[in-house]
Design a protein around this motif. Sequence first.
Motif, mmCIF file in Angstrom:
data_model
loop_
_atom_site.group_PDB
_atom_site.id
_atom_site.type_symbol
_atom_site.label_atom_id
_atom_site.label_comp_id
_atom_site.label_asym_id
_atom_site.label_seq_id
_atom_site.Cartn_x
_atom_site.Cartn_y
_atom_site.Cartn_z
ATOM 1 N N ASN A 1 16.429 -4.657 31.295
ATOM 2 C CA ASN A 1 16.269 -3.513 30.401
ATOM 3 C C ASN A 1 16.610 -2.208 31.098
ATOM 4 O OD1 ASN A 1 15.700 -4.623 27.959
ATOM 5 N ND2 ASN A 1 13.484 -4.573 28.192
ATOM 6 N N PHE A 2 16.846 -2.283 32.421
ATOM 7 C CA PHE A 2 17.291 -1.090 33.138
ATOM 8 C C PHE A 2 18.552 -1.449 33.922
ATOM 9 C CE2 PHE A 2 17.495 2.136 36.446
ATOM 10 C CZ PHE A 2 17.299 3.281 35.692
ATOM 11 N N PRO A 3 19.717 -1.316 33.281
ATOM 12 C CA PRO A 3 20.963 -1.733 33.936
ATOM 13 C C PRO A 3 21.527 -0.713 34.907
ATOM 14 C CG PRO A 3 21.432 -0.952 31.727
ATOM 15 C CD PRO A 3 19.930 -0.904 31.885
ATOM 16 N N TRP A 4 20.926 0.516 34.968
ATOM 17 C CA TRP A 4 21.515 1.604 35.755
ATOM 18 C C TRP A 4 21.020 1.564 37.194
ATOM 19 C CZ3 TRP A 4 25.080 3.374 32.623
ATOM 20 C CH2 TRP A 4 24.844 3.347 31.246
ATOM 21 N N PRO B 1 27.018 0.059 26.658
ATOM 22 C CA PRO B 1 28.457 0.114 26.913
ATOM 23 C C PRO B 1 28.983 -0.932 27.892
ATOM 24 C CG PRO B 1 27.364 1.686 28.328
ATOM 25 C CD PRO B 1 26.284 1.025 27.511
ATOM 26 N N PHE B 2 28.138 -1.894 28.272
ATOM 27 C CA PHE B 2 28.577 -2.894 29.243
ATOM 28 C C PHE B 2 29.269 -4.062 28.560
ATOM 29 C CE2 PHE B 2 24.790 -0.722 30.818
ATOM 30 C CZ PHE B 2 25.282 -0.188 31.994
ATOM 31 N N GLU B 3 29.000 -4.258 27.284
ATOM 32 C CA GLU B 3 29.607 -5.339 26.526
ATOM 33 C C GLU B 3 30.336 -4.774 25.313
ATOM 34 O OE1 GLU B 3 26.671 -8.304 25.689
ATOM 35 O OE2 GLU B 3 26.270 -8.701 27.815
ATOM 36 N N GLU B 4 31.181 -5.589 24.712
ATOM 37 C CA GLU B 4 32.129 -5.107 23.712
ATOM 38 C C GLU B 4 31.670 -5.300 22.268
ATOM 39 O OE1 GLU B 4 36.216 -6.067 26.216
ATOM 40 O OE2 GLU B 4 35.232 -7.689 25.094
#
Length: 665
Positions: free
Chosen positions: A598-601, A451-454
């Motif tokens: 691979n871990f954006p959180w 959900p970070f990119e469109e």
Amino acid sequence: MKKLLVALGLSATLAATAQTASTLSYSRAPLHQNPYQELPLGAIKPKGWLKEMLVRQKNGATGHLDELYPLVMNHRNGWLGGDGDQWERGPYWIDGLLPLAYLLDDAELISKAKPWVEWALKSQQPDGYFGPAKDYGPEPGIQRDNSRDWWPKMVMLKILKQYYSATGDQRVITLMTNYFRYQLKELPAKPLDHWTFWARYRGGDNLMMVYWLYNQTGDPFLLKLGDLIHKQTFDYTDGFLNTDFLTRAGSIHCVNLAQGIKSPIIYYQHHPEQKYIQAVEKGFADIRKFNGMAHGLYGGDEALHGNNPTQGSELCSAVEMMFSLESMLEITGKVSFADHLEKIAFNALPAQVSEDYLTRQYFQQANQVMATRQIRNFDVNHGGTDVCFGLLSGYPCCTSNMHQGWPKFTQNLWYTTPDHGIAALVYAPSQVKMNVGSGTEVTFTEETNYPFEESIRFTLTMKEKVVTFPFQLRIPEWCKQGQILINGKVVQEPKGNQVVTLNRSWKSGDVVELKLPMHIYHNSWYENSRSVERGPIIYALKIGESMKKVKNEKDPIDYGDSYVEVRPTTPWNYGLVNISPEKIDQHYSIIKTGKFSNFPWKSEEAPILLKTKAKRIPSWGLYNDMTGQVPYSITYNLETGETEEIELIPYGCTKLRISQFPVVH
């Protein structure tokens, strides 16, 4: 031993592939035809950041809970035939472990889950009962009574359904048929709340398994049983439509609400009256109005407790509400359920579990500025450990139940449709293999940093030259206008809040690109506070975090031998500068950091952040290791500091945060 595990993994993969068609079960008359059907477990594979989440679960508590929590999850567990804990915690763990194992094709995890399945299958008695059957006396840290309670069986039924989906093992059908005959005979004298009250509120989980089995076998007695279970379940339909219980603190347990909210729509499958869907819609609206939080959940710590952003939200509520939304999406196809599912998955869930998946919070707060051991204004306190990050802090139900969130989310990214098509209704990097049209096997690979990119890219591969089938895509409500391209050519520019169907002849190598432009918007909450949102993500104040591991010598059996406290190192008491809705874009800078691990959180790995103007509010200080009462927006003549620039990061990247801001002049 290693060769055996590899063989187990290979056989499991082959079994899942072989059962792809045979375990699909569309609605059987007289049940209402659902618009979507879940695919067999193993047909969808995670990719990218989603796979990393599942691998972290494997390497963390999900894959090792028997070692980390041996008091409950060892050989003494009643669901393995022992004299130990025999209530919900063992099945809770397997309800996440088993789908994780098959999604990852992991032989070691399969071998951990399999004994629980085998014991359950072999435990069935001549009268149809299965599961633990003998009560034992009290023992610290475990639940050894109420062995015949209906509620834990509901969790094991979900596990067996998933196991059948992955393997096609017919013993599952036999066990469920015999057990449901037992229920039909016993429930009149021993109703759902005979042993404990939990099953009465969670009967929807039982009912959905009855309808699932009916779609497999068509046994008429199952519909009679379904009506009986519904009658004995708390009447959510009447409660939502005709009472004020969602407006009152303490009226219902937070997890009962998360599980029970699907009950009217589960029942709708046999009795397709609009009142059941309307009841759930009104239920969600009232939860939002009287108890809602920016992260997609509600104040429930543990009973329903209003919408002050310092009230807690239980981790079990997050994963159970996700499962409820997934279940209702399949039955109704409502875009709002998919939108809500993504909001919880991309905000509340990653924020409440540590990066290594070894610790979690029992309660999270939408405005959380200290995660410390402290008695707070919660309905239930567990030695003050409820917001600390620990394996057992708060209460161990979440230790056992948190594992189902991401695996079931993965399992519900894609669906098959009654017209032999395919639907992508929830978005994350993945790959699906399934049959379409007259039986052609196709593979769709979904590549995205959503959900970070469109942008979301779907690539089709298959052996056939051309196949005609419908492909459905969801356009979220928050998207003003999407764009769909096929092989680089724009074919549609649909408005938000709908599902679009692309019905055409497809060839291998076709690429569908879905673009979902994200805009910044505000939502209003408690005391007229504001959340800052973009697409499905909530943005929260970036607060410096100091973490300290605390050895627990006071009550380690209850709350674990250690937990982590988090304290702020930077100011948090900011109010957003008031701006009109039409000028929002002028007051926020969107910064794409260029990072995408691979871990954006994680705070330092956030792929995207926002910058905006704010003012500190000196009178807004700490109370009881929480924010004090949030100032009402907008307070005339409220004393503030000078205008400053603040940084907002995705809610799921935070441990400390302000996500519902007061607004100042």
